[in-house]
Design an enzyme around this catalytic site. Structure first.
Site, PDB file in Angstrom:
ATOM      1  N   CYS A 102     -75.809 -29.300  85.958  1.00 13.62           N
ATOM      2  CA  CYS A 102     -74.956 -29.126  87.027  1.00 13.62           C
ATOM      3  C   CYS A 102     -73.625 -28.456  86.013  1.00 13.62           C
ATOM      4  O   CYS A 102     -73.078 -29.543  85.356  1.00 13.62           O
ATOM      5  CB  CYS A 102     -74.597 -30.271  87.705  1.00 13.62           C
TER       6      CYS A 102
ATOM      7  N   CYS B 195     -70.295 -30.545  87.604  1.00 18.43           N
ATOM      8  CA  CYS B 195     -70.021 -31.950  87.313  1.00 18.43           C
ATOM      9  C   CYS B 195     -71.394 -32.847  86.982  1.00 18.43           C
ATOM     10  O   CYS B 195     -71.644 -32.373  85.810  1.00 18.43           O
ATOM     11  CB  CYS B 195     -69.410 -32.882  88.583  1.00 18.43           C
ATOM     12  N   SER B 196     -71.902 -33.545  87.743  1.00 16.21           N
ATOM     13  CA  SER B 196     -73.227 -34.016  87.308  1.00 16.21           C
ATOM     14  C   SER B 196     -74.186 -34.173  88.644  1.00 16.21           C
ATOM     15  O   SER B 196     -74.783 -35.326  88.845  1.00 16.21           O
ATOM     16  CB  SER B 196     -72.871 -35.412  86.748  1.00 16.21           C
ATOM     17  N   CYS B 197     -74.375 -33.522  89.424  1.00 16.79           N
ATOM     18  CA  CYS B 197     -75.300 -33.649  90.516  1.00 16.79           C
ATOM     19  C   CYS B 197     -76.518 -33.696  89.777  1.00 16.79           C
ATOM     20  O   CYS B 197     -76.934 -33.080  89.058  1.00 16.79           O
ATOM     21  CB  CYS B 197     -75.029 -32.381  91.396  1.00 16.79           C
TER      22      CYS B 197
HETATM   23 FE    FE Z   1     -72.001 -31.874  90.157  1.00 13.40          FE
END
Ligand code: FE
Length: 210
Positions: free
Chosen positions: A108, A111-113
């Site tokens: 991602c 961010c950190s999906c």
């Molecule tokens: Fe994300």
């Protein structure tokens, strides 16, 4: 591009969640209810063992049942829900299949999906800036750092997760597993193999206690 909604989804909500968790953790440590190393171990267990078990069962089913695999590749969310895994951060999951020609890797970039219902909590490196930028710019370099060397003819395809779409890699089934049942197969499926930064374990690696 399709990153709209990222920060609505993860950003502010997670920041508040992080603050609450930190406050709770310091209170528990201060009162002597938890030991920080024990807490780290608990989190590590959830990241590596408990969370990804769901994804491992999905992969093992797909390796064992061609009809299930077809449904999984056609509509990941629905096929994953057949096994009882659904919920937040898993509303739209696309499963991408590794083949001899193509290796898939998930990142991602913003961010950190991450597909929580099948993988649990994202590892720290997945959220790190170096992984997020280098996975796109130099996927083979990143794979090498994870100890993965692919044949030169295998193309690497990088999938950028968003709040709207999460990806799960269907790793290649290891050789020497003909006739194995789903439970045994699931033990070969690591978290990293479902992110694409690893491969499924070979039978010998499991026997060696890897
Ligand atoms: Fe994300």
């Amino acid at each position: 591009m399709a990153h709209d909604g990222h920060h609505d989804d993860g950003g502010s909500a997670l920041d508040e969640m992080t603050l609450r968790v930190r406050a709770l953790e310091s209170l528990l440590v201060e009162k002597g209810y938890v030991d920080p190393p024990a807490l780290d171990l608990l989190i590590e267990t959830y990241e590596k063992k408990v969370g990804p078990r769901n994804g491992a069962r999905v992969v093992a089913r797909a390796w064992s049942d061609p009809d299930y695999k077809a449904r999984l590749l056609a509509d990941g969310t629905a096929a994953i829900a057949e096994l009882g895994y659904s919920g937040r951060q898993g509303e739209h999951i696309k499963v991408v299949e590794n083949t001899g020609q193509t290796h898939n890797m998930v990142v991602c970039t913003l961010c950190s999906c991450y597909p929580w219902p099948v993988l649990g909590l994202p590892p720290v490196w997945y959220k790190s800036a170096p992984y997020r930028s280098r996975a796109v710019a130099d996927p083979r370099g990143v794979l090498a750092e994870f100890g993965v060397t692919l044949p030169p003819e295998t193309a690497v395809r990088v999938w950028d997760s968003t709040a709207e779409m999460r990806y799960l890699v269907l790793p290649l089934r290891p050789a020497g597993t003909e006739g194995w049942d789903e439970d045994r197969l699931a033990d070969l499926v690591t978290r990293d193999s479902m992110i694409g930064t690893g491969l499924a374990l070979a039978p010998a690696e499991v026997e060696a206690g890897a």
